[in-house]
Design an enzyme around this catalytic site. Structure first.
Site, mmCIF file in Angstrom:
data_model
loop_
_atom_site.group_PDB
_atom_site.id
_atom_site.type_symbol
_atom_site.label_atom_id
_atom_site.label_comp_id
_atom_site.label_asym_id
_atom_site.label_seq_id
_atom_site.Cartn_x
_atom_site.Cartn_y
_atom_site.Cartn_z
ATOM 1 N N ARG A 127 0.873 -1.174 0.000
ATOM 2 C CA ARG A 127 0.000 0.000 0.000
ATOM 3 C C ARG A 127 0.910 1.223 0.000
ATOM 4 O O ARG A 127 2.064 1.147 0.446
ATOM 5 C CB ARG A 127 -0.870 0.022 1.248
ATOM 6 C CG ARG A 127 -1.870 -1.113 1.339
ATOM 7 C CD ARG A 127 -2.611 -1.077 2.669
ATOM 8 N NE ARG A 127 -3.587 -2.141 2.751
ATOM 9 C CZ ARG A 127 -3.396 -3.304 3.383
ATOM 10 N NH1 ARG A 127 -2.237 -3.551 3.989
ATOM 11 N NH2 ARG A 127 -4.352 -4.219 3.413
ATOM 12 N N LYS A 186 -1.804 -1.789 7.785
ATOM 13 C CA LYS A 186 -3.232 -1.567 7.993
ATOM 14 C C LYS A 186 -3.766 -2.558 9.031
ATOM 15 O O LYS A 186 -3.436 -3.733 8.989
ATOM 16 C CB LYS A 186 -3.981 -1.734 6.671
ATOM 17 C CG LYS A 186 -5.412 -1.281 6.728
ATOM 18 C CD LYS A 186 -6.042 -1.345 5.348
ATOM 19 C CE LYS A 186 -7.484 -0.898 5.400
ATOM 20 N NZ LYS A 186 -8.112 -0.997 4.093
ATOM 21 N N HIS A 199 -2.677 2.108 -6.143
ATOM 22 C CA HIS A 199 -3.390 0.903 -5.731
ATOM 23 C C HIS A 199 -3.503 -0.095 -6.884
ATOM 24 O O HIS A 199 -3.535 -1.303 -6.672
ATOM 25 C CB HIS A 199 -4.776 1.265 -5.194
ATOM 26 C CG HIS A 199 -5.345 0.203 -4.320
ATOM 27 N ND1 HIS A 199 -4.876 -0.034 -3.047
ATOM 28 C CD2 HIS A 199 -6.314 -0.704 -4.545
ATOM 29 C CE1 HIS A 199 -5.552 -1.041 -2.527
ATOM 30 N NE2 HIS A 199 -6.428 -1.464 -3.414
ATOM 31 N N ARG A 202 -0.671 -2.500 -6.784
ATOM 32 C CA ARG A 202 -0.923 -3.553 -5.795
ATOM 33 C C ARG A 202 -1.904 -4.582 -6.360
ATOM 34 O O ARG A 202 -1.732 -5.784 -6.200
ATOM 35 C CB ARG A 202 -1.473 -2.899 -4.526
ATOM 36 C CG ARG A 202 -1.817 -3.840 -3.409
ATOM 37 C CD ARG A 202 -2.185 -2.996 -2.176
ATOM 38 N NE ARG A 202 -3.040 -3.684 -1.249
ATOM 39 C CZ ARG A 202 -2.620 -4.502 -0.282
ATOM 40 N NH1 ARG A 202 -1.326 -4.729 -0.119
ATOM 41 N NH2 ARG A 202 -3.473 -5.072 0.529
ATOM 42 N N HIS A 244 -4.810 -9.108 4.120
ATOM 43 C CA HIS A 244 -6.269 -9.057 4.235
ATOM 44 C C HIS A 244 -6.739 -9.956 5.373
ATOM 45 O O HIS A 244 -6.292 -11.087 5.499
ATOM 46 C CB HIS A 244 -6.935 -9.526 2.942
ATOM 47 C CG HIS A 244 -6.759 -8.591 1.800
ATOM 48 N ND1 HIS A 244 -6.894 -8.970 0.491
ATOM 49 C CD2 HIS A 244 -6.467 -7.263 1.756
ATOM 50 C CE1 HIS A 244 -6.701 -7.945 -0.299
ATOM 51 N NE2 HIS A 244 -6.427 -6.888 0.442
ATOM 52 N N TYR A 273 -10.628 -8.429 -4.743
ATOM 53 C CA TYR A 273 -9.423 -7.739 -5.173
ATOM 54 C C TYR A 273 -8.839 -8.365 -6.430
ATOM 55 O O TYR A 273 -8.391 -7.684 -7.332
ATOM 56 C CB TYR A 273 -8.414 -7.857 -4.034
ATOM 57 C CG TYR A 273 -7.396 -6.783 -3.961
ATOM 58 C CD1 TYR A 273 -6.408 -6.676 -4.902
ATOM 59 C CD2 TYR A 273 -7.401 -5.881 -2.920
ATOM 60 C CE1 TYR A 273 -5.450 -5.705 -4.817
ATOM 61 C CE2 TYR A 273 -6.447 -4.906 -2.815
ATOM 62 C CZ TYR A 273 -5.479 -4.823 -3.771
ATOM 63 O OH TYR A 273 -4.534 -3.854 -3.670
#
Length: 163
Positions: A11, A36, A101, A104, A127, A136
């Protein structure tokens, strides 16, 4: 910076928070601290990217953060990084808009296309839910082409059976 984001599936904030001590060159990994969700995770580091980082480090000698802004010890600005991508996209004559993004997302898609298990991709991306990873990693064109080839093969077999 862009190569590292893509090659590790980072990220933007994870890249900008990296410190030189987070690069483990002996084990070819990047340690992401407080990513995150306040979680740490480890991602593999390509030897080619490691060589690029070594060259970068010897040129710029960052003090605290791996990628620093104009003031030593201050992380590079996310808006500046977006501008770097915009300039690179323009230089590469990309017709579709590119985002950090998106790099990624491409990382995850390419892992999926090469046969990497979805659970492993989930872990690499950090995740919590497999549902996030499933959304995703959209169905790739390579997968669709493979399905088309399989259907054609089945059709040819059935036709031969009836002839």
């Amino acid at each position: 910076m862009l190569s590292l984001i893509y090659s590790c599936g980072l990220r933007c904030g994870e890249l900008l928070a990296l410190q030189p001590v987070h690069i483990d060159s002996k084990r070819n990994i990047v340690l992401l601290k407080n990513a995150k969700g306040k979680k740490d995770r480890i991602v593999p580091l390509s030897p080619k990217i490691l060589d690029m980082l070594r060259e970068y480090y010897s040129l710029y000698k960052p003090k605290k953060y791996l990628f620093e802004g104009q003031v030593a010890g201050v992380p590079y600005d996310s808006r500046s990084l977006q501008q770097v991508l915009k300039q690179a996209s323009h230089k590469a004559q990309l017709t579709k808009p590119a985002t950090l993004h998106w790099l990624r997302h491409s990382y995850a898609t390419h892992l999926l296309e090469s046969g990497t298990d979805l659970r492993y991709i989930q872990e690499l991306l950090g995740h919590n839910s497999s549902k996030t990873t499933e959304i995703y990693t959209h169905v790739s064109t390579k997968s669709i082409q493979q399905i088309k080839k399989s259907i054609l093969m089945i059709c040819k077999i059935k036709i031969k059976m009836y002839i």
